[in-house]
Design a protein around this motif. Structure first.
Motif, PDB file in Angstrom:
ATOM      1  N   TYR A 270       3.515 -11.783  -4.297  1.00 34.11           N
ATOM      2  CA  TYR A 270       3.074 -10.335  -3.982  1.00 34.11           C
ATOM      3  C   TYR A 270       4.451  -9.111  -3.495  1.00 34.11           C
ATOM      4  N   GLU A 272       7.232  -5.616  -2.498  1.00 27.90           N
ATOM      5  CA  GLU A 272       7.865  -4.652  -4.000  1.00 27.90           C
ATOM      6  C   GLU A 272       8.698  -4.946  -4.649  1.00 27.90           C
TER       7      GLU A 272
ATOM      8  N   ARG B 237       5.516 -11.985 -13.082  1.00 29.88           N
ATOM      9  CA  ARG B 237       5.135 -10.269 -12.757  1.00 29.88           C
ATOM     10  C   ARG B 237       7.175  -9.174 -13.424  1.00 29.88           C
ATOM     11  N   ARG B 258      -0.787  -7.405 -13.634  1.00 31.52           N
ATOM     12  CA  ARG B 258      -1.240  -6.182 -12.391  1.00 31.52           C
ATOM     13  C   ARG B 258      -2.807  -6.563 -11.520  1.00 31.52           C
ATOM     14  N   ASP B 262      -3.960  -9.450  -8.557  1.00 26.57           N
ATOM     15  CA  ASP B 262      -4.562  -8.816  -7.725  1.00 26.57           C
ATOM     16  C   ASP B 262      -5.986  -9.161  -8.115  1.00 26.57           C
TER      17      ASP B 262
END
Ligand SMILES: Nc1ncnc2c1ncn2[C@@H]1O[C@H](COP(=O)(O)OP(=O)(O)OP(=O)(O)O)[C@@H](O)[C@H]1O
Ligand SMILES: Nc1ncnc2c1ncn2[C@@H]1O[C@H](COP(=O)(O)OP(=O)(O)O)[C@@H](O)[C@H]1O
Ligand code: SF4
Ligand code: SF4
Ligand SMILES: [Mg+2]
Ligand SMILES: [Mg+2]
Lengths: 343, 344
Positions: A270, A272, B237, B258, B262
């Motif tokens: 997780y 960015e 990712r 995604r 998520d």
């Protein structure tokens, strides 16, 4: 002795100025170059760095499992309070190996003896090193240690090929654990395993640490997974220890430029941030450059970096980089200073 | 994305755009087990009823643990093993219909980056020779033309200056450079599809990032379709738009990257995500919640849902009896799990 002796007594491991060089026909490989750190009981230090930076060599230096072409092997290693470098090989074998420190070498799970039943392999260090242990008692201990690492009891009569990789890895951990050493050195214990199996093995290692009070030296190039066991982090680069910090401090903010760049290359599930890589490649350890060994890849390199930086102490952190010269509390050169740095 | 579509429209007929580059339909790769070398003793069901599409110009990832059938799926797509059942359609045509010539032509259109970079390059060949071979096989006769192609290819994978490397042998290159050569070789015949089987799992963190970035660039630049196979969800990712999760020979969840990160739906996907560590100090303070046990045998897989012996959510009387179908839980999100039988 110059170090207050109760300080050393209270540590699982104190390493002072450890050097391991290998001799080749065309030069000397400086695989472990003046490394010093201390490790408390019931704690794990993870040794991270790129392939070839000297991690395995450091593990070998700690456990005295040396290849034949050693050029230099010097320094002090206190294991559970006892200095071991001054011992001859026979004394070391009787009093230290397996008894105070045991190791799970890189790819050990593939190196189990294929024609021996697991119980006989796991029992071996015990029979060798605890005089007067009977067969029955030894077998009891094998059952107990298999139970602890989560190998089904029935497996003790089996042969290595009958087990999955994850189970074999548990078996080699059981073998390292059976003599209750103060320190276990693990070299890439989960690199060949799947993520779920990895996570299960780390659960086992955590329980060993918490419940048996064992300390670990965990050698790995997998930084993210290493955080599962890490209390301290030791970053190696080209044979040098570049940083030594508590895991809290390190994962929050690494100090050394190499450590920062390494962390920026670690993928995260997780968040960015873009991944970054470190341009260039590490120097050869065969006649390495003088000065800071990271200098030709370092964005902060300055004129001074042509001299090798000392290891600076900042609070309880150690960092080998000129950038910290001003803020440093001192330089770690003397054993006294080191003993005060209890990680 | 829309820019790419416009580009594609320039050189692809309209009807072909609708058609995925690759379609895998109810594919089964079963390896026969023999006793005494000839008696049938069962099958290893390495791939069992797998269906998916690979759109043009898209990168997808197949994620699962070792032994779940990822490499078998790839070998089948490369035409190296014959399906027990089901079909592999490339540009609408079954790759096995049309005989040897058609298969050879098909293989020219597919590039392959294999699992272990260190074993991938023949040690006794120079880099030039390694890259020249596929061109010779493809019938490129002019030596100078081949050399020019090789130089461009080395530039594309950033092994530069090319002149310094043409006459080197693989062992003279770093792991990252070797993997770049493997990628150059896979791309040198301008394939339409690239299959990369664990292309970075053996590499150091920094080199891994270099290679992932290179693959990403090449994929976008060439508008390539890529299948990226890995057991490591944390790298996915950075590279793939879509993830297919595989367990014990079956695809159990398919969604955009995604969405999988998520909003994962399958209990096995939860476990996979749960097992991955981001580098944080608090990881060392607690045990991880991981399902017990190991993936099942593919010779006698469990009936019903293959994950049921390890699943904490298993519904008694259903999960161990009936194979869950793929339920659609959102646009572009499918999951093979009985928990979603009402939602779907
Ligand atoms: N017996 C030996 N003789 C000469 N050089 C050696 C010997 N053993 C290791 N080396 C060299 O010492 C350096 C450090 O090697 P080491 O195995 O400790 O690295 P490592 O950090 O464990 O790497 P990896 O992550 O690939 O396991 C390397 O340059 C290696 O080639
Ligand atoms: N040629 C073969 N013969 C028999 N079994 C095989 C063969 N190739 C692979 N398998 C088995 O098929 C299963 C899936 O293997 P593979 O596709 O290589 O998985 P992955 O790439 O996901 O690790 C494994 O149980 C493996 O042992
Ligand atoms: S000593 Fe100099 S070259 Fe080395 S890491 Fe620090 S700033 Fe960079
Ligand atoms: S189908 Fe049943 S056993 Fe399988 S994952 Fe879903 S809840 Fe678990
Ligand atoms: Mg090593
Ligand atoms: Mg595989």
């Amino acid at each position: 002795m110059m170090i207050p002796s109760d300080d050393i007594q209270n540590k699982a491991l104190v390493v002072e100025d450890l050097v391991l060089y290998f001799q080749l026909t065309h030069g000397i490989v400086q695989a472990v170059d003046h490394v010093s750190f201390a490790l408390d009981k019931k704690r794990a230090v993870v040794v991270i760095g790129e392939s070839g930076c000297g991690k395995t060599s450091m593990g070998r230096a700690l456990t005295r499992l040396l290849p034949r072409n050693v050029n230099r092997y010097t320094g002090k290693v206190f294991i559970d309070g006892v200095e071991t470098m001054s011992m001859d090989d026979e004394t070391y074998r009787q009093q230290v190996r397996w008894v105070k420190i045991s190791q799970v070498p890189q790819a050990a799970m593939n190196a189990l003896n294929p024609v021996l039943k697991l119980k006989d392999q796991v029992m071996e260090p015990l029979l060798l090193h605890e005089k007067g242990v009977s067969q029955e008692e030894a077998l009891e201990r094998v059952h107990a240690v298999f139970d602890f690492v989560g190998v089904p009891d029935g497996f003790i009569e089996r042969y290595p090929f009958e087990l999955s990789g994850g189970m074999r890895q548990r078996v080699v951990i059981a073998m390292a654990l059976i003599t209750n050493p103060a320190v276990i050195v693990l070299d890439e214990p989960t690199s060949a395993l799947d993520v779920l199996t990895q996570a299960n093995i780390y659960n086992v290692l955590k329980r060993i640490k918490w419940e048996k009070g064992t300390s670990f030296v965990l050698i790995t190039h997998d930084v993210a997974t290493s955080s599962e066991l890490a209390d301290d982090v030791l970053v190696m680069y080209a044979g040098h220890m570049m940083e030594h910090s508590s895991a809290e401090a390190f994962f929050a903010e690494p100090l050394h430029p190499y450590a920062r760049m390494l962390m920026a290359a670690v993928p995260k599930l997780y968040g960015e941030e873009e991944l970054q890589f470190i341009p260039g490649k590490p120097p050869s350890l065969l006649n390495p450059p003088t000065g800071c060994r990271f200098a030709d890849r370092c964005p902060f390199a300055m004129a001074k970096c042509q001299q090798e930086p000392p290891t600076f102490q900042l609070g309880d952190r150690l960092v080998k980089c000129w950038l910290y010269e001003k803020e440093a509390d001192g330089i770690v050169t003397s054993p006294e200073a080191l003993a005060g740095v209890s990680a | 994305m829309s820019e790419q579509q416009v580009q594609e429209a320039v050189y692809t007929p309209a009807e072909a755009q609708e058609q995925p580059l690759l379609s895998v339909r109810h594919l089964k790769i079963w390896y026969e087990l023999k006793r005494f070398g000839f008696l049938h003793a069962g099958y290893v069901k390495a791939v069992d009823d797998v269906t998916f599409d690979l759109p043009r110009g898209e990168a997808i990832a197949v994620v699962g643990e070792s032994g779940c059938g990822k490499s078998s799926l790839m070998k089948a797509i490369l035409g190296l093993v014959h399906p027990h059942d089901g079909q592999i359609l490339f540009e609408g045509k079954d790759i096995w219909e049309g005989g040897n010539t058609a298969m050879r032509e098909y293989r020219m259109k597919v590039g392959y980056v294999q699992q272990d970079p260190y074993g991938a390059l023949p040690p006794f060949m120079t880099i030039r020779r390694i890259l020249e071979e596929p061109l010779i096989l493809a019938g490129m006769k002019n030596k100078e033309e081949r050399l020019q192609r090789i130089i461009r290819s080395l530039e594309e994978v950033k092994v530069t200056p090319p002149d310094d490397f043409l006459n080197k042998y693989p062992h003279m290159l770093s792991g990252g450079q070797q993997q770049r050569i493997v990628i150059a070789r896979a791309l040198i015949r301008d394939p339409k599809m690239l299959i990369a089987d664990e292309p970075v799992s053996m590499l150091d963190a920094s080199v891994r990032v270099e290679i992932l970035k290179l693959l990403d660039e090449v994929q976008k630049e060439r508008h390539l379709s890529v299948i990226y196979i890995t057991h490591d969800l944390s790298t996915v990712r950075y590279f793939s738009e879509r993830i297919f999760v595989m367990y014990a020979g079956k695809l159990i969840e398919k969604a955009s990257t995604r969405e999988i990160l998520d909003n994962p739906k399958h209990p096995y996907t939860w476990a996979l995500l749960n097992a991955i560590s981001d580098p944080l100090a608090e990881n060392a303070k607690k045990l991880r919640d991981i399902p017990p046990g190991e993936p099942p045998s593919l010779i006698t897989p469990p009936p019903g849902c293959r994950f049921h012996p390890r699943c904490q959510k298993a519904i008694q009387g259903l999960c161990e009896v009936e194979v869950p179908p793929h339920f659609s839980v959102a646009a572009d999100h499918e999951v093979a799990c009985w928990l979603y039988r009402e939602e779907a």
